[in-house]
Scaffold this motif. Structure first.
Motif, PDB file in Angstrom:
ATOM      1  N   HIS A  10      30.875  26.771  -0.822  1.00 22.09           N
ATOM      2  CA  HIS A  10      31.761  26.778   0.128  1.00 22.09           C
ATOM      3  C   HIS A  10      32.340  28.229   0.215  1.00 22.09           C
ATOM      4  O   HIS A  10      32.425  28.129   1.742  1.00 22.09           O
ATOM      5  N   ASN A  11      32.094  29.028  -0.169  1.00 18.26           N
ATOM      6  CA  ASN A  11      31.518  30.561  -0.035  1.00 18.26           C
ATOM      7  C   ASN A  11      30.224  30.750   0.637  1.00 18.26           C
ATOM      8  O   ASN A  11      30.293  32.239   0.605  1.00 18.26           O
ATOM      9  N   MET A  12      29.582  30.187   1.204  1.00 20.73           N
ATOM     10  CA  MET A  12      28.403  30.250   2.026  1.00 20.73           C
ATOM     11  C   MET A  12      28.913  30.693   2.869  1.00 20.73           C
ATOM     12  O   MET A  12      28.981  30.185   3.544  1.00 20.73           O
ATOM     13  N   ASP A  13      28.535  31.644   4.183  1.00 21.71           N
ATOM     14  CA  ASP A  13      28.575  31.983   5.550  1.00 21.71           C
ATOM     15  C   ASP A  13      27.464  31.722   6.195  1.00 21.71           C
ATOM     16  O   ASP A  13      26.707  32.806   6.514  1.00 21.71           O
ATOM     17  N   HIS A  14      26.711  30.791   7.024  1.00 19.98           N
ATOM     18  CA  HIS A  14      25.419  30.729   7.870  1.00 19.98           C
ATOM     19  C   HIS A  14      26.249  30.951   9.491  1.00 19.98           C
ATOM     20  O   HIS A  14      26.369  29.712   9.130  1.00 19.98           O
ATOM     21  N   GLU A  15      25.839  31.736  10.183  1.00 21.62           N
ATOM     22  CA  GLU A  15      26.074  31.284  11.680  1.00 21.62           C
ATOM     23  C   GLU A  15      25.091  30.325  12.455  1.00 21.62           C
ATOM     24  O   GLU A  15      26.003  29.864  13.071  1.00 21.62           O
ATOM     25  N   HIS A  16      23.515  30.580  12.451  1.00 21.66           N
ATOM     26  CA  HIS A  16      22.965  29.604  13.854  1.00 21.66           C
ATOM     27  C   HIS A  16      22.951  28.527  13.295  1.00 21.66           C
ATOM     28  O   HIS A  16      22.216  27.727  12.449  1.00 21.66           O
ATOM     29  N   CYS A  17      23.100  27.463  14.457  1.00 23.55           N
ATOM     30  CA  CYS A  17      22.535  26.163  14.150  1.00 23.55           C
ATOM     31  C   CYS A  17      22.938  25.329  12.121  1.00 23.55           C
ATOM     32  O   CYS A  17      23.496  25.254  11.810  1.00 23.55           O
ATOM     33  N   LEU A  18      21.096  25.498  12.592  1.00 25.86           N
ATOM     34  CA  LEU A  18      21.049  24.746  11.112  1.00 25.86           C
ATOM     35  C   LEU A  18      21.948  25.481   9.719  1.00 25.86           C
ATOM     36  O   LEU A  18      21.154  25.684   8.429  1.00 25.86           O
ATOM     37  N   THR A  20      24.454  26.851   9.282  1.00 22.93           N
ATOM     38  CA  THR A  20      25.528  26.842   8.392  1.00 22.93           C
ATOM     39  C   THR A  20      25.439  25.560   7.903  1.00 22.93           C
ATOM     40  O   THR A  20      26.235  25.143   6.936  1.00 22.93           O
ATOM     41  N   LYS A  21      24.510  25.316   7.348  1.00 20.80           N
ATOM     42  CA  LYS A  21      24.341  23.264   6.397  1.00 20.80           C
ATOM     43  C   LYS A  21      23.651  23.645   4.876  1.00 20.80           C
ATOM     44  O   LYS A  21      22.143  24.706   5.197  1.00 20.80           O
ATOM     45  N   THR A  22      24.036  22.594   4.315  1.00 18.81           N
ATOM     46  CA  THR A  22      22.686  23.255   2.662  1.00 18.81           C
ATOM     47  C   THR A  22      22.296  21.356   3.238  1.00 18.81           C
ATOM     48  O   THR A  22      23.076  20.403   3.179  1.00 18.81           O
ATOM     49  N   TRP A  23      20.832  20.980   3.548  1.00 20.34           N
ATOM     50  CA  TRP A  23      20.684  20.160   3.621  1.00 20.34           C
ATOM     51  C   TRP A  23      20.195  19.263   1.976  1.00 20.34           C
ATOM     52  O   TRP A  23      19.712  20.111   1.466  1.00 20.34           O
ATOM     53  N   ILE A  24      21.017  18.106   1.926  1.00 23.39           N
ATOM     54  CA  ILE A  24      20.780  17.594   0.237  1.00 23.39           C
ATOM     55  C   ILE A  24      19.363  16.259   1.208  1.00 23.39           C
ATOM     56  O   ILE A  24      19.625  15.415   1.749  1.00 23.39           O
ATOM     57  N   ARG A  25      18.496  16.862   0.528  1.00 20.09           N
ATOM     58  CA  ARG A  25      17.456  15.969   0.803  1.00 20.09           C
ATOM     59  C   ARG A  25      17.249  14.712   0.237  1.00 20.09           C
ATOM     60  O   ARG A  25      16.747  15.250  -1.276  1.00 20.09           O
ATOM     61  N   LEU A  26      17.424  13.707   0.000  1.00 22.84           N
ATOM     62  CA  LEU A  26      16.812  12.249  -0.731  1.00 22.84           C
ATOM     63  C   LEU A  26      16.660  11.160  -0.898  1.00 22.84           C
ATOM     64  O   LEU A  26      16.616  10.919   0.910  1.00 22.84           O
ATOM     65  N   PHE A  27      14.969  10.394  -1.455  1.00 21.94           N
ATOM     66  CA  PHE A  27      15.017   9.317  -0.915  1.00 21.94           C
ATOM     67  C   PHE A  27      16.176   8.234  -0.632  1.00 21.94           C
ATOM     68  O   PHE A  27      17.397   8.023  -1.633  1.00 21.94           O
ATOM     69  N   LYS A  28      15.694   7.290  -0.141  1.00 24.59           N
ATOM     70  CA  LYS A  28      17.372   5.660  -0.532  1.00 24.59           C
ATOM     71  C   LYS A  28      18.197   5.557  -1.919  1.00 24.59           C
ATOM     72  O   LYS A  28      17.301   5.297  -2.556  1.00 24.59           O
ATOM     73  N   ARG A  29      19.244   5.730  -2.045  1.00 28.70           N
ATOM     74  CA  ARG A  29      19.740   5.683  -2.891  1.00 28.70           C
ATOM     75  C   ARG A  29      19.610   6.361  -4.334  1.00 28.70           C
ATOM     76  O   ARG A  29      19.124   6.287  -5.117  1.00 28.70           O
ATOM     77  N   PRO A  57      30.989  26.568   5.767  1.00 31.68           N
ATOM     78  CA  PRO A  57      29.511  25.389   5.521  1.00 31.68           C
ATOM     79  C   PRO A  57      29.672  24.738   5.808  1.00 31.68           C
ATOM     80  O   PRO A  57      31.069  23.966   5.534  1.00 31.68           O
ATOM     81  N   ARG A  58      29.177  24.200   5.950  1.00 32.08           N
ATOM     82  CA  ARG A  58      28.654  22.419   5.711  1.00 32.08           C
ATOM     83  C   ARG A  58      27.541  21.918   4.989  1.00 32.08           C
ATOM     84  O   ARG A  58      26.442  22.691   4.676  1.00 32.08           O
ATOM     85  N   ALA A  59      27.472  21.016   4.450  1.00 30.06           N
ATOM     86  CA  ALA A  59      26.615  20.157   3.919  1.00 30.06           C
ATOM     87  C   ALA A  59      26.567  18.640   4.608  1.00 30.06           C
ATOM     88  O   ALA A  59      27.457  18.064   4.255  1.00 30.06           O
TER      89      ALA A  59
END
Length: 236
Positions: A10-18, A20-29, A57-59
């Motif tokens: 929550h305390n991170m802040d990136h302004e441009h497009c992606l 603004t996100k933390t990407w959590i990548r994972l295989f199904k389940r 910020p967004r996850a």
């Protein structure tokens, strides 16, 4: 685990497009609930507008393999967290989700095991998915975790995630966060749909309860073949 990542973030802040996100990548389940994105189903679920209107910020959680990531991801380089899980537990867990939860698979659990090892399931092949992200493990904006590690020492893993996200919390706050993100608490907070509990067991090695010795052997041989040229090894 996904909820803890979102709270840490929550305390991170990136302004441009992606960025603004933390990407959590994972295989199904692999144990992480959905936030705003569910891959190809994003628009169908009506989440795209919600995502675009959500402030930084967004996850973002996704199951996409490496080669299907948005091109801008490599230019902007947001934080990416990948969670891998051993294929035997993935196969068992996914079977219950599509059979008991979504009710889109009517075959037996053994039928699904065969499809899984034949790379005929969603987001397959499992080994290619994991190995591609494993190659990024030393990138500064990338954190590779395993489901088994997260269960084995949740507090240390939460601290590792907080450090990766450059978030500053005290020990007491991290302990509270670890408890909040525990499987038992997530199970209490989640409202089952159609009598199906998304948070089913939350343990490593659950496949022992439902997989025959013959299929355990098949999966182990299958895994050995596809991971023989990599230094990545599953704990179980």
């Amino acid at each position: 685990m996904g909820y803890s990542i979102s709270k840490i973030r929550h305390n991170m802040d990136h302004e441009h497009c992606l960025a603004t996100k933390t990407w959590i990548r994972l295989f199904k389940r692999t144990g992480t609930p959905t936030y705003f994105e569910r891959d190809a189903f994003l628009v169908d679920y009506g989440q795209l507008e919600k995502l675009n209107n959500t402030p930084s910020p967004r996850a973002i959680k996704s199951h996409l393999p490496l080669h299907l990531l948005p091109v801008d991801l490599w230019r902007v380089q947001p934080k990416i967290i990948y969670i891998a899980r051993n294929p035997k537990d993935v196969a068992v867990s996914t079977f219950h989700m599509i059979s008991d939860g979504h009710k889109i698979f009517s075959g037996s659990i053994e039928d699904y095991f065969d499809l899984f090892m034949d790379n005929r399931t969603l987001f397959a092949p499992h080994y290619a998915h994991v190995l591609a992200y494993w190659e990024l493990r030393n990138w500064d904006n990338f954190l590779f975790l395993t489901y088994e590690q997260l269960l084995n020492d949740r507090f240390d893993e939460v601290k590792k995630i907080a450090k990766f996200l450059e978030s500053k919390y005290g020990e007491d706050e991290l302990k509270q966060l670890t408890e909040y993100a525990s499987f038992g608490n997530m199970q209490k907070l989640h409202i089952p749909k159609n009598d199906y509990q998304f948070f089913r067991k939350g343990k490593a090695g659950g496949f022992f309860d439902e997989m025959t010795e013959n299929y355990i052997k098949k999966f182990d041989e299958w895994t050995t073949v596809h991971f023989k040229d990599s230094d990545f090894k599953f704990a179980i």
